[in-house]
Design an enzyme around this catalytic site. Structure first.
Site, short mmCIF file in Angstrom:
data_model
loop_
_atom_site.label_atom_id
_atom_site.label_comp_id
_atom_site.label_asym_id
_atom_site.label_seq_id
_atom_site.Cartn_x
_atom_site.Cartn_y
_atom_site.Cartn_z
N ASN A 8 -16.23 32.06 -37.49
CA ASN A 8 -15.24 31.52 -36.56
C ASN A 8 -15.95 30.80 -35.42
O ASN A 8 -17.05 31.17 -35.01
CB ASN A 8 -14.32 32.62 -36.02
CG ASN A 8 -14.84 33.25 -34.75
OD1 ASN A 8 -14.67 32.71 -33.65
ND2 ASN A 8 -15.52 34.39 -34.88
N PHE B 165 -12.53 31.28 -27.56
CA PHE B 165 -11.71 31.99 -26.58
C PHE B 165 -10.34 31.34 -26.41
O PHE B 165 -9.85 31.14 -25.29
CB PHE B 165 -12.41 32.07 -25.22
CG PHE B 165 -13.54 33.05 -25.11
CD1 PHE B 165 -13.82 33.95 -26.13
CD2 PHE B 165 -14.36 33.06 -23.98
CE1 PHE B 165 -14.86 34.85 -26.02
CE2 PHE B 165 -15.41 33.97 -23.86
CZ PHE B 165 -15.67 34.86 -24.89
N SER C 96 -20.28 35.88 -27.08
CA SER C 96 -19.68 34.99 -28.07
C SER C 96 -20.55 33.74 -28.20
O SER C 96 -20.96 33.15 -27.21
CB SER C 96 -18.27 34.58 -27.65
OG SER C 96 -17.80 33.55 -28.49
N ASN D 142 -19.49 30.92 -29.21
CA ASN D 142 -18.61 29.76 -29.29
C ASN D 142 -18.20 29.18 -27.94
O ASN D 142 -17.39 28.26 -27.90
CB ASN D 142 -17.36 30.12 -30.09
CG ASN D 142 -17.72 30.58 -31.49
OD1 ASN D 142 -18.55 29.97 -32.16
ND2 ASN D 142 -17.12 31.68 -31.93
N THR D 143 -18.73 29.72 -26.85
CA THR D 143 -18.55 29.15 -25.52
C THR D 143 -19.91 28.74 -25.01
O THR D 143 -20.79 29.59 -24.85
CB THR D 143 -17.90 30.16 -24.56
OG1 THR D 143 -16.59 30.48 -25.02
CG2 THR D 143 -17.80 29.59 -23.15
N LYS E 97 -20.60 43.72 -24.20
CA LYS E 97 -20.71 43.37 -25.62
C LYS E 97 -21.86 42.39 -25.80
O LYS E 97 -21.89 41.33 -25.16
CB LYS E 97 -19.41 42.76 -26.14
CG LYS E 97 -19.40 42.57 -27.66
CD LYS E 97 -18.00 42.32 -28.17
CE LYS E 97 -17.97 42.31 -29.70
NZ LYS E 97 -16.59 42.20 -30.22
N ASN F 214 -21.63 41.51 -31.32
CA ASN F 214 -20.76 40.37 -31.57
C ASN F 214 -21.16 39.70 -32.88
O ASN F 214 -22.00 40.23 -33.62
CB ASN F 214 -20.87 39.38 -30.40
CG ASN F 214 -19.56 38.68 -30.09
OD1 ASN F 214 -18.87 38.21 -31.00
ND2 ASN F 214 -19.20 38.59 -28.82
#
Length: 350
Positions: free
Chosen positions: A111, A115, A175, A177-178, A211, A240
């Site tokens: 993915n 967010f 994460s 993805n940021t 996390k 994560n």
């Protein structure tokens, strides 16, 4: 409908676009169509962690219910705890679609959601409307917006806002993805964030967890552990999703950008968990997540040092019946291996 029947219908969802299927699953949960687990949990599964009581250690990881729209139905499926979020201060659409990919051959997913969520105000309204007491502890996972973020301001503000409703709060700095988010795992930035949270004028002080990414080396992990201990964090969630791509992946989606979760994450995340347990020396509670799909997987996480375990990808593939199956298998394994209670197994392989 029962959880078993809901799981039997999962192949219908797997024929859909994965993000659309996820949205449909949340709608079904909100409507009560997934049923409830009405069985009793084996007492051997009961445990305590960071001052909270859990009837079983199997939780739902953040990311499944980003906007806290199905907290109560998810708890009724038999989870020992549910973590909602990641929520950011302001609403944001996330990254362009497609951004969620099934790697069915690998029992995995990639993915790059970014967010996507409706923001803190709507999230808080849903938490405030939940009937209390809840049937299980509720965690809230907080993040920052892609644009205009000031981490040392935004994380403490989010913590203070969710504190009246959450049993624990997870600071998501991992994460992939940021852009730049994983840089916040560095000792200086993480210390500043945790110190600011400790000073935040919250009406109550639920425990803080951090996390972390699975792609850390031993030195970076050691620095994070010491930083968390020094600045009052209660625990770590390990881990994560990963940006690594193991050569064993077979799916045509294996080259997609984003975080990889599911079965291929099990070994590296469990190795990191084992290292974190040794480094923490009992000073932090650890939650193990990554590739858990069976009672044996859950026990491996526990023996590596996890007091609690979370599911995500396997739950998305197999549906609600998986929860009861994991709990029953885990209880049987604990008893077979001579453990009178779950806590006795924590860290025995670390």
């Amino acid at each position: 409908m029962t959880p078993r029947l809901a799981s039997a219908l999962m192949p219908l969802l797997r024929g859909m676009d994965p993000e659309r299927a996820h949205a449909l699953a949340l709608c079904a949960l909100r409507a009560g169509l997934a049923g409830a687990d009405r069985g009793e949990d084996d007492p051997v599964l009961a445990t305590t962690a960071f001052g909270l009581a859990f009837r079983n250690p199997i939780g739902l990881a953040a990311g499944f219910d980003k906007d806290a729209v199905a907290v109560l139905p998810l708890m009724r499926l038999g989870f020992g705890f549910v973590e909602a979020g990641t929520v950011t201060p302001r609403p944001q659409p996330g990254n362009p679609r497609p951004r969620l990919f099934r790697l069915a051959e690998d029992r995995a997913a990639i993915n790059r959601m970014g967010f996507n969520n409706g923001g803190l105000d709507a999230f808080l309204a849903r938490l405030a409307a939940l009937p209390r007491p809840l049937p299980a502890p509720l965690g809230v996972n907080i993040g920052i917006n892609k644009e205009g973020a000031e981490p040392e301001r935004d994380y403490p503000a989010a913590y203070a806002a969710v504190a009246p409703h959450a049993d624990y709060v997870t600071v998501n700095v991992s994460s992939p993805n940021t852009p730049g988010l994983r840089d916040l795992q560095g000792e200086r930035r993480l210390a500043a964030i945790l110190s600011a949270i400790a000073r935040a004028p919250a009406p109550r002080r639920p425990p803080v967890l951090v996390k972390i990414a699975p792609d850390l080396d031993e030195a970076a992990l050691g620095a994070i552990v010491e930083c968390c201990v020094a600045h009052g964090a209660a625990g770590l969630i390990v881990s994560n999703t990963t940006v690594a791509r193991p050569p064993c992946l077979r799916s045509r989606h294996r080259g997609e950008a984003g975080g990889l979760s599911g079965a291929p994450l099990f070994a590296p995340s469990t190795a990191l968990l084992r290292s974190a347990y040794r480094l923490a020396r009992g000073r932090l509670v650890l939650i193990g997540v990554g590739g858990v799909a069976s009672g044996a997987d859950a026990l491996a996480k526990i023996r590596a040092g996890a007091s609690l375990v979370q599911l995500y990808t396997a739950f998305a593939y197999e549906g609600p019946a998986l929860i009861r199956r994991i709990k029953d298998d885990l209880a049987a394994l604990l008893r077979r291996e001579g453990f009178a209670r779950l806590s006795e197994a924590v860290g025995t392989d670390a």
